[in-house]
Design an enzyme around this catalytic site. Structure first.
Site, short mmCIF file in Angstrom:
data_model
loop_
_atom_site.label_atom_id
_atom_site.label_comp_id
_atom_site.label_asym_id
_atom_site.label_seq_id
_atom_site.Cartn_x
_atom_site.Cartn_y
_atom_site.Cartn_z
N TYR A 148 0.83 -1.01 0.07
CA TYR A 148 -0.07 -0.03 -0.08
C TYR A 148 0.69 1.13 0.02
O TYR A 148 0.30 2.39 -0.21
CB TYR A 148 -1.21 -0.03 1.09
CG TYR A 148 -0.72 -0.54 2.35
CD1 TYR A 148 0.25 0.26 3.20
CD2 TYR A 148 -0.97 -1.64 3.01
CE1 TYR A 148 0.63 -0.01 4.43
CE2 TYR A 148 -0.73 -2.00 4.32
CZ TYR A 148 0.00 -1.08 4.92
OH TYR A 148 0.64 -1.50 6.31
N LYS A 165 5.44 3.77 5.87
CA LYS A 165 5.96 3.01 4.87
C LYS A 165 6.17 3.75 3.51
O LYS A 165 7.26 3.62 2.66
CB LYS A 165 5.06 1.89 4.48
CG LYS A 165 4.94 0.80 5.73
CD LYS A 165 6.12 -0.10 5.88
CE LYS A 165 5.82 -1.40 6.79
NZ LYS A 165 7.07 -2.02 7.29
C1 HXC Z 1 -5.95 1.76 18.15
C2 HXC Z 1 -3.87 1.35 19.29
C3 HXC Z 1 -3.99 -0.19 18.97
C4 HXC Z 1 -4.99 -0.60 18.22
C5 HXC Z 1 -2.24 0.28 20.23
N1 HXC Z 1 -2.83 1.42 19.98
N2 HXC Z 1 -2.93 -0.59 19.62
N3 HXC Z 1 -4.93 2.02 18.95
N4 HXC Z 1 -6.07 0.34 17.83
N5 HXC Z 1 -5.23 -1.70 17.65
C6 HXC Z 1 -2.78 2.53 20.71
C7 HXC Z 1 -2.39 2.52 22.26
O1 HXC Z 1 -3.57 2.83 22.98
C8 HXC Z 1 -1.43 3.62 22.57
O2 HXC Z 1 -2.12 5.02 22.54
C9 HXC Z 1 -0.47 3.83 21.28
O3 HXC Z 1 -1.09 2.81 20.19
C10 HXC Z 1 0.64 3.12 21.83
O4 HXC Z 1 0.52 1.87 22.22
P1 HXC Z 1 1.70 0.92 23.35
O5 HXC Z 1 0.77 -0.33 23.32
O6 HXC Z 1 1.76 1.71 24.34
O7 HXC Z 1 2.74 1.17 22.38
P2 HXC Z 1 3.74 0.07 22.09
O8 HXC Z 1 4.31 -0.70 23.14
O9 HXC Z 1 4.90 0.89 21.49
O10 HXC Z 1 3.37 -0.87 21.00
C11 HXC Z 1 3.27 -0.45 19.60
C12 HXC Z 1 2.26 -1.03 18.66
C13 HXC Z 1 2.24 -2.69 19.13
C14 HXC Z 1 2.57 -0.65 17.25
C15 HXC Z 1 0.95 -0.54 19.23
O11 HXC Z 1 1.17 -3.10 18.36
C16 HXC Z 1 3.49 -3.46 18.71
O12 HXC Z 1 4.46 -3.48 19.47
N6 HXC Z 1 3.47 -3.84 17.57
C17 HXC Z 1 4.69 -4.48 16.94
C18 HXC Z 1 4.60 -5.95 16.04
C19 HXC Z 1 3.78 -5.31 15.01
O13 HXC Z 1 2.66 -4.66 15.12
N7 HXC Z 1 3.85 -6.37 14.01
C20 HXC Z 1 2.74 -6.39 12.89
C21 HXC Z 1 3.59 -5.93 11.85
S1 HXC Z 1 2.64 -6.23 10.29
P3 HXC Z 1 -2.69 5.90 23.79
O14 HXC Z 1 -3.07 7.20 23.35
O15 HXC Z 1 -3.72 4.81 24.51
O16 HXC Z 1 -1.39 6.01 24.54
C22 HXC Z 1 2.71 -5.11 9.13
C23 HXC Z 1 1.87 -5.44 8.05
C24 HXC Z 1 1.75 -4.72 6.64
O17 HXC Z 1 3.44 -4.26 9.31
C25 HXC Z 1 0.91 -4.98 5.94
C26 HXC Z 1 0.12 -6.35 5.85
C27 HXC Z 1 -0.42 -7.00 4.87
P1 NAP Z 2 6.37 -9.10 13.42
O1 NAP Z 2 6.76 -10.71 13.68
O2 NAP Z 2 5.37 -8.69 14.53
O3 NAP Z 2 7.61 -8.36 13.42
C1 NAP Z 2 7.64 -7.24 13.83
C2 NAP Z 2 9.13 -7.31 14.66
O4 NAP Z 2 9.52 -5.72 14.80
C3 NAP Z 2 9.31 -8.01 15.80
O5 NAP Z 2 10.05 -8.92 15.91
C4 NAP Z 2 9.20 -6.96 17.13
O6 NAP Z 2 9.92 -7.49 18.16
C5 NAP Z 2 9.97 -5.84 16.29
N1 NAP Z 2 9.57 -4.43 16.71
C6 NAP Z 2 8.47 -3.91 16.94
N2 NAP Z 2 8.67 -2.62 17.28
C7 NAP Z 2 10.00 -2.60 17.61
C8 NAP Z 2 10.64 -1.31 18.08
N3 NAP Z 2 10.02 -0.51 18.59
N4 NAP Z 2 11.99 -1.68 18.44
C9 NAP Z 2 12.61 -2.83 17.96
N5 NAP Z 2 11.94 -3.95 17.14
C10 NAP Z 2 10.61 -3.72 17.29
O7 NAP Z 2 5.57 -9.12 12.01
P2 NAP Z 2 6.22 -9.48 10.62
O8 NAP Z 2 4.86 -9.92 9.84
O9 NAP Z 2 7.01 -10.53 10.33
O10 NAP Z 2 6.48 -8.10 10.13
C11 NAP Z 2 8.10 -7.84 9.64
C12 NAP Z 2 7.76 -6.75 8.49
O11 NAP Z 2 7.19 -7.33 7.48
C13 NAP Z 2 7.42 -5.56 8.98
O12 NAP Z 2 8.25 -4.57 8.34
C14 NAP Z 2 5.86 -5.23 8.38
O13 NAP Z 2 5.44 -4.15 8.08
C15 NAP Z 2 6.23 -6.22 7.02
N6 NAP Z 2 5.10 -6.74 6.56
C16 NAP Z 2 4.44 -7.91 6.85
C17 NAP Z 2 3.60 -8.29 6.13
C18 NAP Z 2 2.82 -9.42 6.59
O14 NAP Z 2 1.93 -9.98 5.80
N7 NAP Z 2 3.30 -10.33 7.68
C19 NAP Z 2 2.94 -7.55 4.77
C20 NAP Z 2 3.60 -6.51 4.47
C21 NAP Z 2 4.78 -5.99 5.32
P3 NAP Z 2 9.67 -6.79 19.52
O15 NAP Z 2 7.98 -6.61 19.61
O16 NAP Z 2 10.32 -7.73 20.41
O17 NAP Z 2 10.28 -5.51 19.72
#
Ligand code: HXC
Ligand code: NAP
Length: 282
Positions: A148, A165
């Site tokens: 996207y 992104k």
């Molecule tokens: C709305 C949300 C939310 C949700 C968190 N928040 N989850 N708001 N909907 N589902 C809000 C919280 O309320 C908070 O705001 C703020 O976001 C920060 O949340 P924290 O939990 O305090 O932050 P943090 O510990 O830094 O965690 C970051 C995170 C969390 C992004 C929110 O989900 C995370 O750690 N993610 C890492 C792994 C991840 O997301 N993997 C997926 C990547 S996949 P307030 O205002 O309440 O403080 C990807 C795929 C792309 O990118 C394409 C797919 C096809």
């Molecule tokens: P994932 O397993 O959740 O990977 C995210 C990783 O980032 C975790 O290992 C997480 O570890 C680390 N991370 C998150 N916040 C961080 C921070 N603040 N500092 C350091 N590390 C952090 O998800 P995934 O699907 O494998 O995603 C990997 C990549 O692929 C991402 O860039 C995502 O946007 C991209 N992507 C995935 C998909 C899909 O379908 N899976 C599609 C398009 C793009 P900790 O939580 O321990 O920090």
């Protein structure tokens, strides 16, 4: 297709390398001869993945680090250099994301995702790039984007990630030109849907949503991790030296069917959103 020494002598730093696609790439690079240094916030997955890599007779180490904290990034890189002398390759894979109606987001939610994805990618790139330039050593960077952003389309319901992104992609294209004179190469991959615990729990958090996504895919399947890991290995290897500033889409043709991966959520009833949000708050 790949020789097992494709990445021999290379040391690759993978952010978010303990889980999901980062883990799969790290394991594949290890099979192809690389040393690995992994970054992430949680120690347990990092330690586990390093063990798996060592099981493949490759060297691996990790540091816990939040990529939003520049001092922590610099400390982690110092630890990596202590372990391996020199890091020559960076994969900016760490990300945060969730599915949400934008009008319900807090500013902190937006900042959190942009901080991890865009600022984190910049900070890791800056910390290593500066070192490579000062030492007159070449470097190689791969950024993990999303379709996207790659196709300029954006997507509803993942606005913070789409914005971040898109910034990563602009960085990829800009630095590819600016740093080519230092022999630093920068490319990106835009993956379609690849099942991982991190993405699925935040973007497709039910069997119904998963099935809906599968049925909407032109190939009726999701990506396999080895498909993405092999593409990453190629883009980091010397075989692709003349590819610079490119973003390769690997999504089975999904975006061509209709740009904006999550736009279909627009017909999601409010009650379903309320249930999703309530589940998160538990
Ligand atoms: C709305 C949300 C939310 C949700 C968190 N928040 N989850 N708001 N909907 N589902 C809000 C919280 O309320 C908070 O705001 C703020 O976001 C920060 O949340 P924290 O939990 O305090 O932050 P943090 O510990 O830094 O965690 C970051 C995170 C969390 C992004 C929110 O989900 C995370 O750690 N993610 C890492 C792994 C991840 O997301 N993997 C997926 C990547 S996949 P307030 O205002 O309440 O403080 C990807 C795929 C792309 O990118 C394409 C797919 C096809
Ligand atoms: P994932 O397993 O959740 O990977 C995210 C990783 O980032 C975790 O290992 C997480 O570890 C680390 N991370 C998150 N916040 C961080 C921070 N603040 N500092 C350091 N590390 C952090 O998800 P995934 O699907 O494998 O995603 C990997 C990549 O692929 C991402 O860039 C995502 O946007 C991209 N992507 C995935 C998909 C899909 O379908 N899976 C599609 C398009 C793009 P900790 O939580 O321990 O920090």
């Amino acid at each position: 297709m790949f020789q097992t020494d494709l990445l021999k002598g290379r040391t690759v730093l993978v952010t978010g390398g303990g889980t999901g696609l980062g883990r799969s790439m790290a394991l594949r690079f290890a099979e192809l001869g690389a040393n690995l240094f992994l970054l992430g916030r949680r120690e347990e997955p990092l330690a586990k993945t390093c063990e798996e890599i060592r099981g493949k007779k490759a060297r691996a180490a990790y540091a816990t680090c939040d990529v939003r904290d520049f001092a922590a990034v610099e400390n982690a890189i110092a630890a990596a250099e202590k372990e391996f002398e020199r890091i020559d390759t960076l994969v900016n894979n760490a990300a945060g994301n969730f599915i949400a109606r934008t009008e319900k987001l807090s500013v902190n939610a937006f900042n959190s995702v942009v901080g991890i994805v865009l600022q984190g990618t910049f900070q890791c790139t800056l910390a290593l790039g500066r070192k490579w330039i000062a030492a007159k050593q070449p470097g190689n960077i791969l950024n993990i984007a999303a379709t996207y952003a790659a196709v300029g389309s954006g997507s509803g319901f993942v606005v913070p990630s789409a914005c971040a992104k898109a910034g990563v992609l602009a960085m990829t294209r800009s630095l590819a030109v600016e740093w080519a004179r230092y022999r630093i190469r920068m490319n990106a991959i835009a993956p379609g849907p690849f099942p991982t615990e991190g993405a699925w729990s935040r973007l497709l958090p039910s069997k119904d949503l998963e099935e809906r996504a599968r049925q909407a895919h032109p190939m009726k399947r999701f990506g396999r991790h080895e498909e993405l890991a092999n593409l990453a290995a190629y883009l980091l290897s010397d075989l692709s030296e003349y590819i610079n500033g490119e973003c390769v889409v690997i999504d089975g043709g999904l975006w061509l069917r209709g740009a904006g991966e999550f736009n279909d959520f627009a017909d999601f009833p409010d009650a379903a959103w309320d249930a999703l949000e309530a589940a998160r708050k538990k």
